[in-house]
Write a protein that holds these residues in place. Structure first.
Motif, PDB file in Angstrom:
ATOM      1  N   LEU A  93     -20.272  34.108   3.166  1.00 30.43           N
ATOM      2  CA  LEU A  93     -19.548  33.443   4.240  1.00 30.43           C
ATOM      3  C   LEU A  93     -18.579  32.417   3.668  1.00 30.43           C
ATOM      4  CD1 LEU A  93     -19.322  33.189   7.334  1.00 30.43           C
ATOM      5  CD2 LEU A  93     -21.066  31.417   7.196  1.00 30.43           C
ATOM      6  N   ALA A  94     -19.031  31.662   2.709  1.00 29.56           N
ATOM      7  CA  ALA A  94     -18.168  30.664   2.072  1.00 29.56           C
ATOM      8  C   ALA A  94     -17.000  31.339   1.358  1.00 29.56           C
ATOM      9  CB  ALA A  94     -18.977  29.816   1.099  1.00 29.56           C
ATOM     10  N   ALA A  95     -17.247  32.480   0.719  1.00 26.86           N
ATOM     11  CA  ALA A  95     -16.180  33.202   0.033  1.00 26.86           C
ATOM     12  C   ALA A  95     -15.136  33.722   1.013  1.00 26.86           C
ATOM     13  CB  ALA A  95     -16.765  34.353  -0.783  1.00 26.86           C
ATOM     14  N   LEU A  96     -15.577  34.147   2.201  1.00 30.46           N
ATOM     15  CA  LEU A  96     -14.646  34.674   3.195  1.00 30.46           C
ATOM     16  C   LEU A  96     -13.852  33.580   3.902  1.00 30.46           C
ATOM     17  CD1 LEU A  96     -16.703  37.473   4.961  1.00 30.46           C
ATOM     18  CD2 LEU A  96     -14.608  37.763   3.669  1.00 30.46           C
ATOM     19  N   PHE A  97     -14.550  32.525   4.332  1.00 32.69           N
ATOM     20  CA  PHE A  97     -13.926  31.536   5.193  1.00 32.69           C
ATOM     21  C   PHE A  97     -13.834  30.148   4.590  1.00 32.69           C
ATOM     22  CE2 PHE A  97     -15.833  34.711   8.033  1.00 32.69           C
ATOM     23  CZ  PHE A  97     -14.677  35.145   8.663  1.00 32.69           C
ATOM     24  N   GLY A  98     -14.273  29.975   3.387  1.00 34.58           N
ATOM     25  CA  GLY A  98     -14.197  28.664   2.750  1.00 34.58           C
ATOM     26  C   GLY A  98     -15.413  27.805   3.066  1.00 34.58           C
TER      27      GLY A  98
END
Length: 130
Positions: A93-98
């Motif tokens: 999730l962090a990789a996709l949306f920061g």
């Protein structure tokens, strides 16, 4: 000597709890309820009812407290798989949306069980929004 019990979800020690576990016992570390199929020695995901005790009544949600007479807490209930899957999902999730999405997801992470007052307040708010 019996093997020490650990929470099926977070792996936290349950040595402070007295046995047998009551239907209302919660993990001191993560607050999840413990008298659930996922914490039982009879939990068998490969079986049709996910239980290796033939006479046990079927419980649909394996993570909610139940009144099963065959419940016996398992020292091997924690596998780390859930924690690893949760951590992996947060990283993706962090990789996709920061980081903003990751911190929002962390806010939604499982918390302590809400108090009866909180539940009543939520129900009243939902009732008056209709």
């Amino acid at each position: 000597m019996a093997e020490p019990l650990h929470c099926y979800r977070c792996g936290g020690s349950l040595e402070r709890l007295t046995l047998p576990l009551s239907r209302l016992d919660e993990c001191p570390s993560c607050g999840v309820q413990l008298h659930v199929c996922r914490m039982c020695v009879h939990y068998a995901p490969s079986k049709p009812k996910q239980c290796d005790e033939d006479d046990a009544l079927e419980v649909r949600d394996k993570r909610t407290p139940n009144f099963c007479d065959y419940f016996t807490p398992s020292a091997q209930a924690f596998s780390g798989g859930e924690a690893a899957a949760d951590r992996d999902a947060r990283e993706r999730l962090a990789a996709l949306f920061g980081d903003a999405a990751a911190s929002a997801a962390a806010k939604d992470a499982p918390k302590k069980k809400p108090s009866p007052e909180d539940i009543a307040r939520q129900q009243a708010e939902a009732l008056f929004k209709k």
